[in-house]
Structures are given as structure tokens and as C-alpha cells.
Design a protein around this motif. Structure first.
Motif, PDB file in Angstrom:
ATOM      1  N   PRO A 165       9.827  19.786   1.105  1.00 13.07           N
ATOM      2  CA  PRO A 165       9.343  18.776   0.149  1.00 13.07           C
ATOM      3  C   PRO A 165       9.989  18.893  -1.236  1.00 13.07           C
ATOM      4  N   GLY A 166      10.624  20.008  -1.520  1.00 11.96           N
ATOM      5  CA  GLY A 166      11.228  20.192  -2.836  1.00 11.96           C
ATOM      6  C   GLY A 166      12.700  19.844  -2.888  1.00 11.96           C
ATOM      7  N   HIS A 167      13.214  19.252  -1.806  1.00  9.37           N
ATOM      8  CA  HIS A 167      14.646  18.965  -1.740  1.00  9.37           C
ATOM      9  C   HIS A 167      14.929  17.549  -2.250  1.00  9.37           C
ATOM     10  N   LYS A 168      15.877  17.426  -3.173  1.00 11.56           N
ATOM     11  CA  LYS A 168      16.242  16.114  -3.718  1.00 11.56           C
ATOM     12  C   LYS A 168      16.904  15.249  -2.654  1.00 11.56           C
ATOM     13  N   MET A 169      16.561  13.967  -2.654  1.00  9.82           N
ATOM     14  CA  MET A 169      17.181  13.017  -1.722  1.00  9.82           C
ATOM     15  C   MET A 169      17.678  11.809  -2.501  1.00  9.82           C
ATOM     16  N   THR A 170      18.660  11.114  -1.955  1.00 12.18           N
ATOM     17  CA  THR A 170      19.166   9.917  -2.621  1.00 12.18           C
ATOM     18  C   THR A 170      18.138   8.791  -2.541  1.00 12.18           C
ATOM     19  N   CYS A 171      18.107   7.982  -3.595  1.00 12.07           N
ATOM     20  CA  CYS A 171      17.215   6.810  -3.584  1.00 12.07           C
ATOM     21  C   CYS A 171      17.958   5.569  -3.095  1.00 12.07           C
ATOM     22  N   GLN A 172      19.261   5.695  -2.835  1.00 15.18           N
ATOM     23  CA  GLN A 172      20.073   4.544  -2.433  1.00 15.18           C
ATOM     24  C   GLN A 172      20.045   4.374  -0.915  1.00 15.18           C
ATOM     25  N   VAL A 173      18.860   4.154  -0.395  1.00 16.38           N
ATOM     26  CA  VAL A 173      18.661   3.941   1.039  1.00 16.38           C
ATOM     27  C   VAL A 173      17.685   2.786   1.233  1.00 16.38           C
ATOM     28  N   ILE A 174      17.613   2.300   2.434  1.00 25.43           N
ATOM     29  CA  ILE A 174      16.747   1.192   2.875  1.00 25.43           C
ATOM     30  C   ILE A 174      17.239  -0.142   2.308  1.00 25.43           C
ATOM     31  N   THR A 175      17.492  -1.076   3.184  1.00 20.67           N
ATOM     32  CA  THR A 175      17.934  -2.406   2.792  1.00 20.67           C
ATOM     33  C   THR A 175      16.940  -3.017   1.805  1.00 20.67           C
ATOM     34  N   ARG A 176      17.456  -3.649   0.775  1.00 21.07           N
ATOM     35  CA  ARG A 176      16.670  -4.012  -0.414  1.00 21.07           C
ATOM     36  C   ARG A 176      15.349  -4.699  -0.100  1.00 21.07           C
ATOM     37  N   TRP A 177      15.343  -5.682   0.784  1.00 22.91           N
ATOM     38  CA  TRP A 177      14.120  -6.444   1.023  1.00 22.91           C
ATOM     39  C   TRP A 177      12.999  -5.581   1.597  1.00 22.91           C
ATOM     40  N   TYR A 178      13.342  -4.421   2.141  1.00 20.00           N
ATOM     41  CA  TYR A 178      12.376  -3.546   2.805  1.00 20.00           C
ATOM     42  C   TYR A 178      12.238  -2.208   2.062  1.00 20.00           C
ATOM     43  N   ARG A 179      12.787  -2.155   0.837  1.00 16.92           N
ATOM     44  CA  ARG A 179      12.825  -0.915   0.061  1.00 16.92           C
ATOM     45  C   ARG A 179      11.589  -0.815  -0.827  1.00 16.92           C
ATOM     46  N   PRO A 180      10.895   0.330  -0.795  1.00 15.18           N
ATOM     47  CA  PRO A 180       9.687   0.472  -1.623  1.00 15.18           C
ATOM     48  C   PRO A 180      10.026   0.636  -3.096  1.00 15.18           C
ATOM     49  N   PRO A 181       9.091   0.313  -3.979  1.00 19.17           N
ATOM     50  CA  PRO A 181       9.383   0.337  -5.419  1.00 19.17           C
ATOM     51  C   PRO A 181       9.722   1.724  -5.946  1.00 19.17           C
ATOM     52  N   GLU A 182       9.193   2.795  -5.327  1.00 26.97           N
ATOM     53  CA  GLU A 182       9.517   4.126  -5.846  1.00 26.97           C
ATOM     54  C   GLU A 182      11.016   4.422  -5.730  1.00 26.97           C
ATOM     55  N   LEU A 183      11.674   3.888  -4.687  1.00 25.70           N
ATOM     56  CA  LEU A 183      13.120   4.103  -4.548  1.00 25.70           C
ATOM     57  C   LEU A 183      13.889   3.246  -5.549  1.00 25.70           C
TER      58      LEU A 183
END
Length: 368
Positions: A165-183
Motif C-alpha cells: 500500500p505504500g508503493h507509488k503508482m502512476t495516475c496516468q491510467v484508465i481511459t478518461r471517461w471511466y477514470r475516477p477523480p482521485e486519478l
């Protein structure tokens, strides 16, 4: 020839490519078959030679995770072999995808049909999350449909494990229309809740027959989300204003889901609302969703074999699982030939939504 090369050559001889059915920036997809049995397969040829380091990371991810995941509602990886400078993934052959079914206006969806597709989506996703794997690109054309009606999660090119849970991940994932606001706000630490948001958007799209929140840019995506669900407050979503890419985009009142989904059942709206909660930690999990009253209430889900099928059964691999394309920094919708989803204009969107309101999702339909 050493033992590894001999084994690879033997695997390659098992499969025959018949016809190219799709091509993207990084992959070509063929319809093929197993020589010994004649079984139809899809062969995804990754263009290895285009990458400085030899192999696209999405290809490595896809092979890694599909080797680990064996479930009725996840696409099956049958074999992997190399030829010249290419890596070939042999996948089970699937007839169509959920996007094609949604767009096929000759088809009529019953409430029980939507419930069946949602149940299979959540089953496949629950298995992924139980295996500590995030999909990170759920959308209708990555949900493929087999000849027996079974829905299967596909395209694991953006998937990753999330055991730490402490590992950084990219926020540039999930096609825009289905991408949650936190990303969109640049969250680098997130959970399986990102996939659940995507499923909520797919659920809404199945009821509306058009994309629920289609933004034209990241800023417009946020406005579209807030117009639909209201601008979040610190009480709704503690800490969101501290996210790396946070910026205010205006104040929009919360509109009850019932105003748009006028014919949906109370259980359907409750499940949808739990998938689209702003605070990721409060969002329903895939496992919890499977036990939601929506799935036990009448009508019972349609048996997969009796679900609507595309009138023109193009292969799902024609659209492909984005044929190796990733969403990238702009959160695009795929850039290969025939891979882009048509954007709807605001006028078309409003017109389609008015039609969608007239659909009745509340009638109890006898279980098929």
C-alpha cells in the motif's frame, strides 16, 4: 538450437494465423486456429522491435498477469511464443465486446440482462482484486463476450499488483471517461476503488446506452463528473484538496441520480451510487457489490447463453483490447485504426439521454 529455442519453435508450430483483424500502434491481432484441433484463437503480435529496451512494458504486464489469472470471467492466455523480433500472445477467441452490444441499436436490453453483465463484471474483478491485481483500464470494449454469452475482462496491459500500500503508482491510467477523480487530481497512492469507479460508469452506460460522463479533456472530465454528481466538499471527500494536481473547477449542486435514471430500480441506483462515491475508502468493493441486494432482487440475472448478441458478430479483437495502445498522459481513447470511440456532442448527448429516460428498468421480468 538450444532447448529453449526448440521449445519455442514447437509452440509456434501449434498455431496458425488466418486473418488480420485489428492493428494498433504496438500490436497486430490475427484470427487464428490450433492446427491439431482447429480451435479458433486470437493471436496478438506485439511489435517488440519498436522499443528501445526491446519489449513494451504493457506486453510484459499482460503476459505476467494473464498467466496468474484463471477465472471464467477473465480472458484466457493459451500460449506465448516469439517469432523473429515479435512476441505473440495466443488468447481465447471471443465473438464481440460490450461496447459493440451497447451500440447495436437493434438490441433491446431487459433489466435482467444488465444485471447479468454486471454480475459477471464484478465476479471477474473480484477475482482480480482477491489476487492483488488492479486492472486500471476497465471500459466496455475491454469486456469481451464469448459465444456462450460469458463476459470476460481483457486487456491487462495497464494492470499491476497492489500488495504494497505504500508503493507509488502512476495516475496516468484508465481511459478518461471511466477514470475516477482521485486519478485526475494526481493521486499516486490508490486502491482497487479506482476499478470500481470504472464499473460504475459502465453500469450507467448500460442503462443509458451512451457514455455517462464523457469529458473532452481532464479539466472537462472533472466538470462533467461534478455536474453529474455535485462538487465534492471536504466533508464528502476529506483531503482531496491536498492531492498533487488539485484545482477548483467550479461549484455544481448534487443532482439526484433518479433525475436521470428515472426508470431504474431503487437497488440499481443504490449500487450505482456506492460505485461512484468520491471518497475512495467509502466506495463499495467488488466483493461487497456481489452481495448487494440488487443481485438477489427480482428479476434474476439472465443466463449468459440467453443474453442479447450483436447482430453483426465482428470479433472483439477487431476493436481489440486497444491492440496494445495505452491511455498515456492525455488519457486518450486509443489511437489505432478503428480504435477510437466516437465522441458525442452536447446536443446529441442531451437527445440520447431524453430517450434513455423513457426506458423502463423496473419491470419484473421472469428469469430466463
Amino acid at each position: 538450437m538450444d532447448a529453449v529455442e526448440r521449445a519455442n519453435a514447437e509452440r509456434q508450430k501449434r498455431w496458425l494465423k488466418d486473418q488480420k483483424v485489428g492493428e494498433g500502434a504496438y500490436a497486430v491481432v490475427y484470427r487464428g486456429r490450433e492446427l491439431s484441433t482447429g480451435r479458433k484463437v486470437a493471436i496478438k503480435k506485439i511489435k517488440v522491435g519498436q522499443f528501445k529496451d526491446g519489449l513494451d512494458m504493457s506486453a510484459i504486464r499482460e503476459v505476467k498477469f494473464l498467466r496468474e489469472l484463471h477465472h471464467q470471467n477473465v480472458i484466457e492466455l493459451l500460449d506465448v511464443f516469439s517469432s523473429k523480433s515479435n512476441l505473440n500472445l495466443v488468447l481465447e477467441f471471443l465473438d464481440s465486446d460490450l461496447e459493440m452490444i451497447i451500440k447495436d441499436r437493434t438490441l433491446v436490453f431487459l433489466p435482467a440482462d444488465i444485471k447479468s453483465w454486471m454480475a459477471m463484471t464484478f465476479r471477474g474483478l473480484e477475482f482480480c482484486h482477491r489476487s492483488w491485481i488492479l486492472h486500471r483500464d476497465l471500459k466496455p470494449n475491454n469486456l469481451l463476450i464469448a459465444s456462450d454469452g460469458q463476459l470476460k475482462l481483457a486487456d491487462f496491459g495497464l494492470a499491476r499488483d497492489f500488495a504494497d500500500p505504500g508503493h507509488k503508482m502512476t495516475c496516468q491510467v484508465i481511459t478518461r471517461w471511466y477514470r475516477p477523480p482521485e486519478l485526475i487530481f494526481g493521486a499516486r497512492f490508490y486502491s482497487s476503488a479506482v476499478d470500481v469507479w470504472s464499473v460504475g460508469c459502465i453500469f450507467a452506460e448500460l442503462m443509458l446506452r451512451i457514455p455517462y460522463m464523457p469529458g473532452e479533456s481532464d479539466m472537462d472530465q472533472l466538470k462533467t463528473i461534478f455536474r453529474a454528481l455535485g462538487t465534492p466538499t471536504e466533508e464528502d471527500w476529506p483531503g482531496h484538496t491536498k492531492l498533487p494536481d488539485y484545482h477548483p473547477v467550479g461549484q455544481f449542486p448534487k443532482t439526484p441520480l433518479r433525475d436521470l435514471f428515472t426508470a431504474a430500480s431503487a437497488d440499481a441506483l443504490n449500487l450505482l451510487s456506492k460505485c461512484l462515491i468520491y471518497e475512495p475508502r467509502k466506495r463499495i468493493t467488488a466483493r461487497e457489490a456481489l452481495f448487494h441486494p440488487y443481485f438477489s432482487a427480482l428479476p434474476h440475472p439472465t443466463h449468459p447463453s440467453k443474453l442479447p448478441k450483436c447482430s453483426t458478430a465482428l470479433t472483439a479483437q477487431t476493436i481489440d483490447e486497444n491492440a496494445g495502445n495505452v491511455t498515456g498522459g492525455k488519457g486518450g481513447l486509443g489511437v489505432g485504426n478503428k480504435l477510437k470511440r466516437k465522441q458525442t456532442s452536447p446536443r446529441e448527448d442531451t437527445k440520447n439521454r431524453m430517450v434513455a429516460r423513457k426506458l423502463d428498468f423496473t419491470k419484473d421480468v421472469p428469469s430466463s
